[in-house]
Design an enzyme around this catalytic site. Sequence first.
Site, mmCIF file in Angstrom:
data_model
loop_
_atom_site.group_PDB
_atom_site.id
_atom_site.type_symbol
_atom_site.label_atom_id
_atom_site.label_comp_id
_atom_site.label_asym_id
_atom_site.label_seq_id
_atom_site.Cartn_x
_atom_site.Cartn_y
_atom_site.Cartn_z
ATOM 1 N N THR A 21 80.155 28.672 -62.615
ATOM 2 C CA THR A 21 79.063 28.960 -63.459
ATOM 3 C C THR A 21 77.629 28.815 -62.606
ATOM 4 O O THR A 21 77.655 28.939 -61.248
ATOM 5 C CB THR A 21 79.081 28.200 -64.692
ATOM 6 O OG1 THR A 21 78.093 28.569 -65.646
ATOM 7 C CG2 THR A 21 78.668 26.676 -64.589
ATOM 8 N N ASN A 22 76.600 28.647 -63.390
ATOM 9 C CA ASN A 22 75.398 28.563 -62.549
ATOM 10 C C ASN A 22 74.512 27.488 -63.386
ATOM 11 O O ASN A 22 74.883 27.204 -64.502
ATOM 12 C CB ASN A 22 74.276 30.042 -62.307
ATOM 13 C CG ASN A 22 74.194 30.529 -63.508
ATOM 14 O OD1 ASN A 22 73.671 29.967 -64.316
ATOM 15 N ND2 ASN A 22 75.137 31.721 -63.664
ATOM 16 N N ARG A 23 73.221 27.183 -62.922
ATOM 17 C CA ARG A 23 72.212 26.078 -63.650
ATOM 18 C C ARG A 23 71.649 26.694 -64.792
ATOM 19 O O ARG A 23 70.598 26.026 -65.267
ATOM 20 C CB ARG A 23 71.352 25.551 -62.660
ATOM 21 C CG ARG A 23 72.182 24.592 -61.702
ATOM 22 C CD ARG A 23 71.270 24.267 -60.306
ATOM 23 N NE ARG A 23 69.979 23.836 -61.288
ATOM 24 C CZ ARG A 23 68.875 24.006 -60.400
ATOM 25 N NH1 ARG A 23 68.774 24.668 -59.465
ATOM 26 N NH2 ARG A 23 67.779 23.576 -61.141
ATOM 27 N N SER A 24 71.813 27.894 -65.354
ATOM 28 C CA SER A 24 70.833 28.414 -66.346
ATOM 29 C C SER A 24 71.092 27.606 -67.695
ATOM 30 O O SER A 24 72.373 27.401 -68.090
ATOM 31 C CB SER A 24 71.178 29.961 -66.758
ATOM 32 O OG SER A 24 70.492 30.442 -67.966
ATOM 33 N N ALA A 88 71.533 34.685 -66.843
ATOM 34 C CA ALA A 88 71.935 34.377 -65.451
ATOM 35 C C ALA A 88 73.493 34.649 -65.207
ATOM 36 O O ALA A 88 74.101 34.004 -65.397
ATOM 37 C CB ALA A 88 71.594 32.866 -65.068
#
Length: 214
Positions: A21-24, A88
Site C-alpha cells: 500500500t502507500n501513505r495516502s 493514490a
Amino acid sequence: MRVLVTAGPTREALDPVRYLTNRSSGKMGYAMADAFARAGHRVLLVSGPTVLAVPDGVDFVPIESAAEMFDAVQRHIGRMDAAVFAAAVADSRPVEVCDHKIKKTGETLTLELVRTADILGAVRGGFGFTGTLVGFAAETRDLEANAKEKLKRKGCDLVIANDVSKPGIGFDSDRNEVLLVFPDHVEALPEDEKHHLAPRIVREIERIAAERGT
Ligand code: PMT
C-alpha cells in the site's frame, strides 16, 4: 453536477494477511468530496481504506485494490458530469496472491510485481468519458513539467500537482500546497489546510465545467 471523486490508497494483496500500500490518508480526496457536496453537487466517493468518516450527503463505494477501483469507476463514470482522481492507486501489484500466509523460508524473499491498470488514463479512451476530468500529480521533482505531461497524456482539463517530498504537506497531512495546471496556464495556491484548498479548487472545476458546457 454529478461528480465522482476517487480517494485514499489501494491495497494489493500478497497473501491473506499482507498487502502492498502507500501513505495516502484519503484527506485530500475526502476534502474534495465534502467541498463538492457543500457546493450543492451530487457526489460519489470511490475510496480505498481510510479511517475518515464519509462526508455528509456523499454516496460511497468502498474498494480495496486498484482492480476494484478500476471496476467501480468504469461502472459509475458514464453517469457523471465531472470526475476528480485524488486516490493514490498502486502502480503495481504482486503477480501471485498466495492462498496461505507466506512462510519465512530464507533470508530474502523476492516478489514479482506487475503493473496495475491506469484508471485515470482509461477514462477518456477506454470509458469514453466526455465530462470534466481532473487528475492529481504526486511528484518529487519537476512538478510543473510532469503535471503538464500528465494533463496531455491523460486528456485532463486540470491537473492538481503536489510535491510529495516536501515535509508537512501532501501524503497523510492536513495541509497541502498545490499547483493548478490548466491547458493554457498554471496557478500556484499557497500552502493551506486541505479543507480550505478544496472549495477553491471546486470553484475552478465549476468554471471549467461551465465553459465546457458539461
Ligand atoms: O490522501 P492524502 O494523505 O490526503 O494525500 C493526498 C495525495 C498526496 C494522495 C493526493 O494529493 C494526490 O497527489 N493524489 C494522487 C496520487 C498519485 O497516485 O499520483 P500519480 O502522479 O501517481 O498519478 C496521477 C493520477 O493518475 C492521479 O490522479 C491518480 O489518482 C491516477 N492514477 C494513478 C495510477 C493508476 N493506476 N490509476 C490512476 O487513476
